[in-house]
Write a protein that holds these residues in place. Structure first.
Motif, PDB file in Angstrom:
ATOM      1  N   UNK A  86       7.550  -2.906  10.725  1.00 46.61           N
ATOM      2  CA  UNK A  86       8.867  -2.799  10.084  1.00 46.61           C
ATOM      3  C   UNK A  86       8.776  -2.167   8.694  1.00 46.61           C
ATOM      4  N   UNK A  87       9.877  -1.596   8.258  1.00 50.89           N
ATOM      5  CA  UNK A  87       9.970  -1.053   6.896  1.00 50.89           C
ATOM      6  C   UNK A  87       9.905  -2.216   5.916  1.00 50.89           C
ATOM      7  N   UNK A  88       9.157  -2.029   4.841  1.00 49.55           N
ATOM      8  CA  UNK A  88       9.071  -3.025   3.771  1.00 49.55           C
ATOM      9  C   UNK A  88       9.867  -2.534   2.568  1.00 49.55           C
ATOM     10  N   UNK A  89      10.582  -3.432   1.918  1.00 47.82           N
ATOM     11  CA  UNK A  89      11.221  -3.112   0.639  1.00 47.82           C
ATOM     12  C   UNK A  89      10.140  -3.295  -0.424  1.00 47.82           C
ATOM     13  N   UNK A  90      10.003  -2.286  -1.307  1.00 49.61           N
ATOM     14  CA  UNK A  90       9.016  -2.358  -2.376  1.00 49.61           C
ATOM     15  C   UNK A  90       9.737  -2.236  -3.710  1.00 49.61           C
ATOM     16  N   UNK A  91       9.237  -2.992  -4.698  1.00 49.89           N
ATOM     17  CA  UNK A  91       9.895  -3.052  -6.004  1.00 49.89           C
ATOM     18  C   UNK A  91       8.871  -2.936  -7.128  1.00 49.89           C
ATOM     19  N   UNK A  92       9.390  -2.680  -8.327  1.00 45.34           N
ATOM     20  CA  UNK A  92       8.554  -2.603  -9.521  1.00 45.34           C
ATOM     21  C   UNK A  92       7.572  -3.770  -9.546  1.00 45.34           C
ATOM     22  N   UNK A  93       6.304  -3.454  -9.749  1.00 48.86           N
ATOM     23  CA  UNK A  93       5.250  -4.469  -9.805  1.00 48.86           C
ATOM     24  C   UNK A  93       4.473  -4.614  -8.510  1.00 48.86           C
ATOM     25  N   UNK A  94       5.017  -4.123  -7.402  1.00 42.07           N
ATOM     26  CA  UNK A  94       4.315  -4.235  -6.115  1.00 42.07           C
ATOM     27  C   UNK A  94       3.151  -3.253  -6.054  1.00 42.07           C
ATOM     28  N   UNK A  95       2.076  -3.687  -5.408  1.00 38.27           N
ATOM     29  CA  UNK A  95       0.918  -2.838  -5.150  1.00 38.27           C
ATOM     30  C   UNK A  95       0.725  -2.817  -3.640  1.00 38.27           C
ATOM     31  N   UNK A  96       0.786  -1.622  -3.065  1.00 40.31           N
ATOM     32  CA  UNK A  96       0.653  -1.457  -1.615  1.00 40.31           C
ATOM     33  C   UNK A  96      -0.709  -0.829  -1.353  1.00 40.31           C
ATOM     34  N   UNK A  97      -1.492  -1.469  -0.506  1.00 39.65           N
ATOM     35  CA  UNK A  97      -2.834  -0.985  -0.169  1.00 39.65           C
ATOM     36  C   UNK A  97      -2.794  -0.492   1.271  1.00 39.65           C
ATOM     37  N   UNK A  98      -2.722   0.816   1.431  1.00 43.01           N
ATOM     38  CA  UNK A  98      -2.596   1.433   2.750  1.00 43.01           C
ATOM     39  C   UNK A  98      -4.009   1.653   3.314  1.00 43.01           C
ATOM     40  N   UNK A  99      -4.292   1.099   4.482  1.00 45.08           N
ATOM     41  CA  UNK A  99      -5.633   1.277   5.059  1.00 45.08           C
ATOM     42  C   UNK A  99      -5.935   2.742   5.395  1.00 45.08           C
ATOM     43  N   UNK A 100      -7.199   3.059   5.460  1.00 42.30           N
ATOM     44  CA  UNK A 100      -7.638   4.402   5.839  1.00 42.30           C
ATOM     45  C   UNK A 100      -7.031   4.781   7.180  1.00 42.30           C
ATOM     46  N   UNK A 101      -6.556   6.008   7.267  1.00 39.91           N
ATOM     47  CA  UNK A 101      -6.012   6.613   8.489  1.00 39.91           C
ATOM     48  C   UNK A 101      -4.718   5.986   9.003  1.00 39.91           C
ATOM     49  N   UNK A 102      -4.096   5.067   8.252  1.00 37.70           N
ATOM     50  CA  UNK A 102      -2.829   4.470   8.692  1.00 37.70           C
ATOM     51  C   UNK A 102      -1.696   5.467   8.441  1.00 37.70           C
ATOM     52  N   UNK A 103      -1.004   5.842   9.505  1.00 41.77           N
ATOM     53  CA  UNK A 103       0.131   6.759   9.379  1.00 41.77           C
ATOM     54  C   UNK A 103       1.289   5.982   8.754  1.00 41.77           C
ATOM     55  N   UNK A 104       1.856   6.513   7.669  1.00 42.37           N
ATOM     56  CA  UNK A 104       2.878   5.791   6.925  1.00 42.37           C
ATOM     57  C   UNK A 104       3.772   6.763   6.159  1.00 42.37           C
ATOM     58  N   UNK A 105       4.808   6.219   5.546  1.00 41.70           N
ATOM     59  CA  UNK A 105       5.664   6.974   4.628  1.00 41.70           C
ATOM     60  C   UNK A 105       6.140   6.025   3.540  1.00 41.70           C
ATOM     61  N   UNK A 106       6.654   6.594   2.446  1.00 37.78           N
ATOM     62  CA  UNK A 106       7.214   5.798   1.359  1.00 37.78           C
ATOM     63  C   UNK A 106       8.231   6.639   0.612  1.00 37.78           C
ATOM     64  N   UNK A 107       9.196   5.948  -0.003  1.00 41.44           N
ATOM     65  CA  UNK A 107      10.227   6.653  -0.747  1.00 41.44           C
ATOM     66  C   UNK A 107      11.207   5.685  -1.373  1.00 41.44           C
ATOM     67  N   UNK A 108      12.292   6.239  -1.905  1.00 40.53           N
ATOM     68  CA  UNK A 108      13.316   5.446  -2.585  1.00 40.53           C
ATOM     69  C   UNK A 108      14.215   4.746  -1.577  1.00 40.53           C
ATOM     70  N   UNK A 109      14.910   3.732  -2.064  1.00 37.69           N
ATOM     71  CA  UNK A 109      15.907   3.057  -1.226  1.00 37.69           C
ATOM     72  C   UNK A 109      17.167   3.922  -1.163  1.00 37.69           C
TER      73      UNK A 109
END
Length: 164
Positions: free
Chosen positions: A107-130
Motif C-alpha cells: 500500500x501507499x504510505x503517507x510520509x511527513x517531515x521527519x520520516x526516514x524511509x529505507x528502501x531495500x536494494x532493487x525494490x521497485x518504488x516511487x515517491x512524491x508529494x501528496x
C-alpha cells in the motif's frame, strides 16, 4: 603579573589553539576540502522520470568518490517520481511537507517531515508529494558501485489516486 610571567601562559594558549587556527586557514585549494549547499531549490525538472513540477539540487555526485549520491528534491502538490529501483537501495529523509511513498505490491504510505524511509536494494518504488501539499526530501543513493537508479514507467493517475 609582569610580562615575564605572562609569556609562558600566552605560549600555552597559542599552542592549544593552533589546530583551530590551522583549520580556519584551510582554503578551497586543499584537496580534502569539498563543500556544497543544500539550501538552493535547485533546477526544475519536467518530464523524463517525473510527473508534475519537481526541483532537484544534487549535493553529492558520483565524481565526489564517496560511492553514494544525494540530492534535495522538492515535489509540488501531485508531483511524483516514476517507478524505479536502486541496486544499492535508497534512503529518503523527509525534510518538509507531506507526501507518499510506495513499494510495488504494497500500500501507499503517507510520509511527513521527519520520516526516514529505507528502501531495500532493487525494490521497485516511487515517491512524491501528496494531493494537497508539497514535499521535500533528501534522497541518498548508497552503494553506487552496484549501479544507479533503474527507471521504469510513470505512476499512473489511477495508481496515485488510489490512496484517496
Amino acid at each position: 603579573m609582569n610580562l615575564n610571567q605572562s609569556i609562558p601562559a600566552i605560549l600555552v594558549i597559542v599552542f592549544l589553539l593552533m589546530p583551530a587556527f590551522q583549520a580556519m586557514a584551510q582554503t578551497d585549494s586543499d584537496e580534502h576540502y569539498n563543500m556544497t549547499s543544500i539550501l538552493p531549490e535547485g533546477n526544475e525538472v519536467s518530464g523524463g522520470n517525473f510527473t508534475g513540477t519537481v526541483w532537484v539540487n544534487m549535493i553529492v555526485l558520483p565524481e565526489d568518490n564517496l560511492n553514494t549520491n544525494g540530492g534535495k528534491v522538492k515535489f509540488e502538490p501531485k508531483a511524483r517520481s516514476n517507478w524505479h529501483s536502486h541496486p544499492g537501495g535508497q534512503i529518503l529523509i523527509v525534510t518538509d511537507g507531506t507526501g507518499y511513498h510506495q513499494i510495488e505490491g504494497k500500500p501507499i504510505q503517507v510520509i511527513r517531515e521527519g520520516d526516514v524511509i529505507k528502501v531495500p536494494a532493487d525494490a521497485k518504488h516511487w515517491h512524491g508529494a501528496s494531493h494537497e501539499h508539497s514535499m521535500t526530501h533528501t534522497a541518498i543513493g548508497p552503494n553506487l558501485d552496484r549501479g544507479g537508479a533503474q527507471w521504469a514507467g510513470p505512476v499512473t493517475d489511477e495508481e496515485y489516486d488510489s490512496i484517496r
